[in-house]
Motif scaffolding. Structure first.
Motif, PDB file in Angstrom:
ATOM      1  N   TYR A 154       0.822  -1.221   0.000  1.00  0.00           N
ATOM      2  CA  TYR A 154       0.000   0.000   0.000  1.00  0.00           C
ATOM      3  C   TYR A 154       0.850   1.263   0.000  1.00  0.00           C
ATOM      4  O   TYR A 154       0.513   2.239  -0.662  1.00  0.00           O
ATOM      5  CB  TYR A 154      -0.933  -0.002   1.213  1.00  0.00           C
ATOM      6  N   ASN A 155       1.985   1.247   0.708  1.00  0.00           N
ATOM      7  CA  ASN A 155       2.781   2.471   0.837  1.00  0.00           C
ATOM      8  C   ASN A 155       3.409   2.942  -0.474  1.00  0.00           C
ATOM      9  O   ASN A 155       3.847   4.083  -0.557  1.00  0.00           O
ATOM     10  CB  ASN A 155       3.881   2.270   1.905  1.00  0.00           C
ATOM     11  N   VAL A 156       3.458   2.101  -1.493  1.00  0.00           N
ATOM     12  CA  VAL A 156       4.084   2.509  -2.754  1.00  0.00           C
ATOM     13  C   VAL A 156       3.078   3.157  -3.708  1.00  0.00           C
ATOM     14  O   VAL A 156       3.460   3.658  -4.766  1.00  0.00           O
ATOM     15  CB  VAL A 156       4.761   1.319  -3.471  1.00  0.00           C
ATOM     16  N   THR A 157       1.797   3.158  -3.347  1.00  0.00           N
ATOM     17  CA  THR A 157       0.789   3.641  -4.279  1.00  0.00           C
ATOM     18  C   THR A 157       0.570   5.144  -4.158  1.00  0.00           C
ATOM     19  O   THR A 157       0.767   5.743  -3.101  1.00  0.00           O
ATOM     20  CB  THR A 157      -0.563   2.921  -4.056  1.00  0.00           C
ATOM     21  N   GLY A 158       0.156   5.730  -5.249  1.00  0.00           N
ATOM     22  CA  GLY A 158      -0.261   7.128  -5.261  1.00  0.00           C
ATOM     23  C   GLY A 158      -1.774   7.148  -5.430  1.00  0.00           C
ATOM     24  O   GLY A 158      -2.516   6.814  -4.527  1.00  0.00           O
ATOM     25  N   MET A 159      -2.224   7.478  -6.625  1.00  0.00           N
ATOM     26  CA  MET A 159      -3.668   7.455  -6.886  1.00  0.00           C
ATOM     27  C   MET A 159      -4.055   6.160  -7.579  1.00  0.00           C
ATOM     28  O   MET A 159      -3.258   5.551  -8.259  1.00  0.00           O
ATOM     29  CB  MET A 159      -4.041   8.650  -7.777  1.00  0.00           C
TER      30      MET A 159
END
Length: 255
Positions: A250-255
């Motif tokens: 999850y921490n690597v995602t943007g939109m």
């Protein structure tokens, strides 16, 4: 395969069988370590003692890590029981409920102090007390959350406390490195634990992770336990001062 035979591990912060601390204790036990589990208060003693039979030759100890005298006492008890300690797990966090549910701007000075004391400073206090028992080096691990870096609704002062905890990991790694002691943290994704009950609209956070994380699901406590066992083992001998994410990406995602 992770082999921790002959190692002694102390796990602070056991609440119940659904806690991350318990998942880590189980994995350390499976790897062959002798496990001591520490619970905060007499109220949690029954829960801790009921779990002991599920571990091999485990012992339980009471310790409120916000009280220096209790840390000193449990250190002497651990010394008497084991002689030395190789692994320390710090799975402790707390903030008064008003400081979590109210707007961050309304955080009271005393509530801020308590959150930072219990959630961050306690790692320093525990590390300082147990360092003399870690004469052969070893590894210390704590638990953090992505709210240390990004604003999450209804997390508020706990996010600030976790940010302080992550900085504490880096500074302790520098302090204890010359003594052969590694210090790391796992940033676990949201999990339905006892502590999570105090976060409003927690299910919305779970749903958002399921939608946006690359693996499109939430992490399980056993997965955090697996990563903990690795970081606490000789297989991670070159890793210290790091924050390792176990959150299905999850921490690597943007939109």
């Amino acid at each position: 395969m992770i082999d921790l035979k002959g190692k002694t591990a102390v796990v602070f912060g056991l609440a119940n069988k659904r806690s991350i601390a318990w998942a880590i204790a189980q994995k350390l036990n499976e790897a062959g370590a002798k496990v001591a589990i520490c619970y905060q208060s007499e109220r949690l003693k029954k829960e801790a003692d009921a779990l002991l039979p599920e571990l091999n030759d485990a012992k339980s100890f009471q310790c409120d890590v916000s009280v220096d005298e209790e840390i000193e006492r449990v250190t002497e008890e651990l010394k008497a029981a084991y002689g030395t300690v190789d692994i320390v797990v710090h799975s402790v966090a707390f903030a008064p409920s008003d400081a979590i549910k109210n707007d961050f701007l309304l955080t009271k000075r005393d509530d801020f102090r308590v959150a930072l004391d219990v959630s961050a400073y306690s790692l320093v206090a525990v590390a300082r007390a147990l360092e003399p028992l870690m004469s052969a080096g070893g590894s210390i691990l704590t638990l953090t959350y992505y709210g240390a870096e990004k604003v999450f609704p209804n997390y508020n002062v706990m996010g600030v406390a976790k940010a302080a905890l992550e900085a504490t990991v880096r500074y302790l790694a520098a302090s204890l490195g010359p003594k052969g002691i590694r210090v790391n943290a796992i940033s676990a994704g949201p999990i339905k634990t006892l502590a999570a009950r105090g976060i409003g609209d927690f299910n919305k956070i779970l749903d958002t992770v399921t939608e946006r994380a690359p693996l499109h699901r939430n992490v399980e406590t056993a997965e955090v336990g697996n990563t903990a066992a690795f970081l606490l083992s000789p297989l991670a001998s070159g890793i210290t001062g790091e924050i390792t994410y176990v959150d299905c990406g999850y921490n690597v995602t943007g939109m």
